[in-house]
Design a protein around this motif. Structure first.
Motif, PDB file in Angstrom:
ATOM      1  N   LYS A 151      50.418 -10.840 -54.771  1.00  0.00           N
ATOM      2  CA  LYS A 151      49.985  -9.495 -54.757  1.00  0.00           C
ATOM      3  C   LYS A 151      50.882  -8.394 -54.305  1.00  0.00           C
ATOM      4  O   LYS A 151      50.796  -7.354 -54.664  1.00  0.00           O
ATOM      5  CB  LYS A 151      48.663  -9.702 -53.819  1.00  0.00           C
ATOM      6  N   VAL A 152      51.575  -9.076 -53.264  1.00  0.00           N
ATOM      7  CA  VAL A 152      52.590  -8.005 -52.941  1.00  0.00           C
ATOM      8  C   VAL A 152      53.592  -7.575 -53.869  1.00  0.00           C
ATOM      9  O   VAL A 152      53.890  -6.348 -54.118  1.00  0.00           O
ATOM     10  CB  VAL A 152      53.400  -8.434 -51.693  1.00  0.00           C
ATOM     11  N   ALA A 153      53.813  -8.397 -54.769  1.00  0.00           N
ATOM     12  CA  ALA A 153      54.876  -8.179 -55.813  1.00  0.00           C
ATOM     13  C   ALA A 153      54.320  -7.484 -56.987  1.00  0.00           C
ATOM     14  O   ALA A 153      54.717  -6.530 -57.428  1.00  0.00           O
ATOM     15  CB  ALA A 153      55.459  -9.553 -56.523  1.00  0.00           C
ATOM     16  N   MET A 167      57.367  -9.834 -46.842  1.00  0.00           N
ATOM     17  CA  MET A 167      56.288  -8.805 -46.673  1.00  0.00           C
ATOM     18  C   MET A 167      54.918  -9.579 -46.473  1.00  0.00           C
ATOM     19  O   MET A 167      54.058  -9.031 -45.489  1.00  0.00           O
ATOM     20  CB  MET A 167      56.335  -7.969 -47.802  1.00  0.00           C
ATOM     21  N   ALA A 168      54.504 -10.439 -47.284  1.00  0.00           N
ATOM     22  CA  ALA A 168      53.342 -11.021 -47.109  1.00  0.00           C
ATOM     23  C   ALA A 168      53.345 -11.718 -45.603  1.00  0.00           C
ATOM     24  O   ALA A 168      51.901 -11.749 -45.001  1.00  0.00           O
ATOM     25  CB  ALA A 168      52.842 -12.104 -48.112  1.00  0.00           C
ATOM     26  N   ALA A 169      54.213 -12.407 -45.176  1.00  0.00           N
ATOM     27  CA  ALA A 169      54.252 -12.971 -43.775  1.00  0.00           C
ATOM     28  C   ALA A 169      54.015 -11.995 -42.815  1.00  0.00           C
ATOM     29  O   ALA A 169      53.150 -12.171 -41.756  1.00  0.00           O
ATOM     30  CB  ALA A 169      55.508 -13.654 -43.696  1.00  0.00           C
ATOM     31  N   ALA A 170      54.743 -10.922 -42.979  1.00  0.00           N
ATOM     32  CA  ALA A 170      54.754  -9.652 -41.978  1.00  0.00           C
ATOM     33  C   ALA A 170      53.434  -8.964 -41.663  1.00  0.00           C
ATOM     34  O   ALA A 170      52.909  -8.833 -40.842  1.00  0.00           O
ATOM     35  CB  ALA A 170      55.719  -8.749 -42.234  1.00  0.00           C
ATOM     36  N   LEU A 171      52.731  -8.885 -42.975  1.00  0.00           N
ATOM     37  CA  LEU A 171      51.206  -8.601 -42.986  1.00  0.00           C
ATOM     38  C   LEU A 171      50.472  -9.385 -42.330  1.00  0.00           C
ATOM     39  O   LEU A 171      49.267  -9.200 -41.684  1.00  0.00           O
ATOM     40  CB  LEU A 171      50.796  -8.242 -44.519  1.00  0.00           C
ATOM     41  N   ARG A 172      50.648 -10.942 -42.559  1.00  0.00           N
ATOM     42  CA  ARG A 172      49.509 -11.722 -41.819  1.00  0.00           C
ATOM     43  C   ARG A 172      49.782 -11.807 -40.485  1.00  0.00           C
ATOM     44  O   ARG A 172      48.878 -11.703 -39.814  1.00  0.00           O
ATOM     45  CB  ARG A 172      50.143 -13.162 -42.496  1.00  0.00           C
ATOM     46  N   SER A 173      51.023 -11.361 -40.063  1.00  0.00           N
ATOM     47  CA  SER A 173      51.124 -11.322 -38.519  1.00  0.00           C
ATOM     48  C   SER A 173      50.448 -10.198 -38.054  1.00  0.00           C
ATOM     49  O   SER A 173      50.108 -10.329 -36.928  1.00  0.00           O
ATOM     50  CB  SER A 173      52.848 -11.368 -38.266  1.00  0.00           C
TER      51      SER A 173
END
Length: 230
Positions: A16-18, A1-7
């Motif tokens: 923070k996502v957790a 999810m963090a990677a998807a948000l960064r993209s």
């Protein structure tokens, strides 16, 4: 999810996502599926094809969302299981016992009748003596009764109910014990009473007991009628 948000241009750490997921009660996959299903059924989001397939895998009852009654009594499923136990007639003869069930697809309310042998009369007796009077007392008429054949594919509503009711009922009657059909009925009534007052996961109950969905629908109907009269 963090990677998807960064993209997408939003930089946030996995930690923070957790934290956000945990605070929203969405840490685990089943919690996220429950939330998605709830939002879809409330009409708050329009699911895409991938989300629909995921929901139908997660909750088979979701597949029948288009065929479920919008009010109590609108669609009833009736089917027979058996032989499920050995009963004993009044004169002591050992006979196979069958169970007829009826499920209201709107609320999940379930009714059952134990019968010595298997006869279509048992289903009709269940409908006429229990189901119709029950809904009439609550101000509803039964619109549609679907009789499911024993060899036909079972509805997910049936599968969900049987997983909880049959083991509890049969465990209350040890296999080596011969009881009368009346005693089998008494024990089934007790199990079904517990089932109808127990929270049911999945569509359409989403954690509500069948009896609570019935009461909520009844109270909502009274309020609507009162507003119309005003």
């Amino acid at each position: 999810m963090a990677a998807a948000l960064r993209s997408r241009g939003t930089h946030v750490s996995a930690r923070k996502v957790a934290q956000v997921l945990d605070s929203e009660g969405l840490m685990y996959a089943h919690q996220r599926m429950d939330r998605l299903e709830q939002l879809v059924l409330q009409g708050r989001i329009e699911p895409d094809e991938e989300q629909i397939r995921a929901l139908e895998r997660y909750d088979p009852c979701f597949q029948e969302r288009g065929r479920t009654g919008t009010r109590p009594g609108e669609r009833i499923l009736v089917f027979t299981c058996g032989p499920v136990a050995a009963g004993r007639s009044a004169d002591g003869i050992r006979i196979p016992a069958y169970a007829h069930f009826a499920i209201d697809t709107c609320t999940g309310m379930t009714f059952g009748l134990v019968q010595a042998g298997n006869s279509a009369l048992g289903r009709e007796l269940l409908i006429q003596a229990e189901v119709l009077p029950f809904f009439k007392r609550h101000g509803y008429s039964v619109v549609q009764v679907d009789h499911l054949g024993q060899r036909a594919p079972r509805s997910p509503f049936v599968t969900r109910m049987l997983k909880e009711v049959l083991p509890a009922w049969l465990q209350s009657t040890p296999g080596h014990t011969e009881v009368t059909v009346g005693e089998l009925q008494h024990r089934l009534d007790a199990v079904l009473d517990q089932y109808n007052h127990r929270p049911l996961e999945g569509f359409p109950n989403l954690g509500q007991p069948p009896i609570c969905r019935l009461r909520a629908a009844t109270e909502g109907g009274k309020e609507n009628r009162a507003r119309m009269q005003k």
